[in-house]
Design an enzyme around this catalytic site. Structure first.
Site, PDB file in Angstrom:
ATOM      1  N   ASP A 237       0.817  -1.216   0.000  1.00 48.88           N
ATOM      2  CA  ASP A 237       0.000   0.000   0.000  1.00 48.88           C
ATOM      3  C   ASP A 237       0.848   1.263   0.000  1.00 48.88           C
ATOM      4  OD1 ASP A 237      -2.255  -1.552   0.018  1.00 48.88           O
ATOM      5  OD2 ASP A 237      -2.626  -1.359   2.168  1.00 48.88           O
ATOM      6  N   ASP A 250       0.316  -0.629   5.867  1.00 49.47           N
ATOM      7  CA  ASP A 250      -0.785  -1.410   5.313  1.00 49.47           C
ATOM      8  C   ASP A 250      -2.091  -0.850   5.858  1.00 49.47           C
ATOM      9  OD1 ASP A 250      -1.710  -3.418   3.641  1.00 49.47           O
ATOM     10  OD2 ASP A 250      -1.866  -4.882   5.252  1.00 49.47           O
ATOM     11  N   LYS A 252      -6.020  -1.005   6.428  1.00 47.93           N
ATOM     12  CA  LYS A 252      -7.085  -1.991   6.540  1.00 47.93           C
ATOM     13  C   LYS A 252      -8.382  -1.307   6.967  1.00 47.93           C
ATOM     14  CE  LYS A 252      -4.493  -5.511   5.552  1.00 47.93           C
ATOM     15  NZ  LYS A 252      -4.643  -6.226   4.264  1.00 47.93           N
TER      16      LYS A 252
END
Length: 340
Positions: A237, A250, A252
């Protein structure tokens, strides 16, 4: 006082007057002093009426309960007991058969100053090399599979087959829009005013506002990585500094709070897999030693950041290598079992 005692003696000696002890009266400031004593409700029970019932219960000549009969009764009422297998003695001490370091000693922590300030965005090439996501999916534990299947069945019972399919599609679309909005915010080459305002004002973006304030020096966005030696690929990412430390980030999304890193299941393994790949990928000239998992919430509540220092990343790297070996072994067994 002496005069009062004299009068009392005179009255006592008088024949027409005598002092006799009367009933004792206690004076108290409490309002409960003269309250009646509370009756015991069991005193009003007709003992004779229920004596036969008590005798019949006590003299019941049925079979006595044994540990075996109690277990059978519990099994009938609550279902069979699921016995968990004890952990193997050497399970915790298991180490990868093929070791490869997470960090690259030949690289520095930060890129050269002469490099462009535009974040890297290398497209992912579809090939036979497995992705990090596939490896983790194919090596989930039985407990993880059980939890996932139970959640899926519960959602289907609640929403129906079509409703669950729509729910899954909407979650995927919202996650994609969330990543697009973050890419716009963190990229220096795009003008935010030209972006869809509704996209930038979604609940997930509101959730990560306090995290974005601590992020700077973005080096890569939605960029592919490949580990040439361990043979896996992935699409990370973001690589940027979080509170001054270079991290693989990352993003989420979740509808339920995940305040602890163990609530993120295999996400830490995904982060260190990207980290190990980027540290040995020739497309990148820097090294990352930390990770960050950010869990954003749809209702806009503050996201939970889970920072992973170098020591914690090294621990998860061992687990990732074990999962990678497990995947490789499964693939080899499937290849052998396939008929010619």
């Amino acid at each position: 006082m002496k005069a009062f005692q004299t009068i009392c003696r005179q009255l006592g000696s008088s024949k027409s007057f005598s002092l006799r002890p009367g009933p004792f009266v206690e004076f108290s400031s409490s309002s409960y002093s003269f309250a009646r004593k509370k009756k015991n409700p069991y005193e009003e029970v007709d003992q004779t009426k229920y004596s036969q019932l008590v005798k019949s219960v006590l003299s019941f000549g049925g079979l006595a309960q044994t540990p075996e009969s109690l277990l059978e009764e519990d099994d009938l009422l609550y279902g069979p007991v699921i016995k968990q297998k004890p952990p193997k003695p050497n399970e915790e001490a298991k180490v990868p058969q093929k070791w490869f370091p997470l960090f690259n000693t030949q690289r520095s922590g930060k890129p050269n100053k002469s490099d462009s300030s535009i974040p890297l965005k290398i497209p992912l090439q579809r090939n036979v090399i497995p992705s990090v996501t596939r490896i983790l999916q194919q090596t989930m534990t039985s407990e993880q599979i059980f939890i996932l299947e139970r959640w899926k069945k519960r959602m289907i019972l609640e929403l129906g087959e079509d409703g669950f399919a729509e729910y899954t599609s909407n979650n995927f679309l919202q996650g994609k829009q969330f990543h697009q909005a973050l890419e716009s915010i963190l990229s220096s080459q795009e003008n935010l005013k030209e972006r869809d305002e509704n996209l930038l004002q979604c609940g997930y973006i509101e959730s990560v506002q306090h995290i974005l304030k601590d992020i700077s020096g973005v080096l890569a966005l939605e960029s592919a990585v490949q580990h040439e030696t361990l043979k896996y690929v992935g699409l990370l990412d973001c690589v940027a500094e979080y509170q001054g430390k270079l991290c693989v980030i990352d993003w989420k999304t979740s509808e339920k709070p995940k305040p602890f890193i163990h609530n993120t299941y295999d996400n830490p393994l995904q982060v260190v897999a990207y980290m190990g790949a980027i540290n040995h990928d020739t497309n990148y000239n820097f090294q990352v030693q930390c990770g960050l998992i950010v869990v954003a919430y749809k209702d806009g509540s503050p996201a939970h950041p889970h920072f992973m220092n170098a020591e914690l990343c090294s621990q998860y790297w061992v687990k990732w290598l074990l999962r990678l070996e497990e995947y490789t072994e499964k693939e080899m067994n499937q290849t052998i079992q396939k008929p010619d």
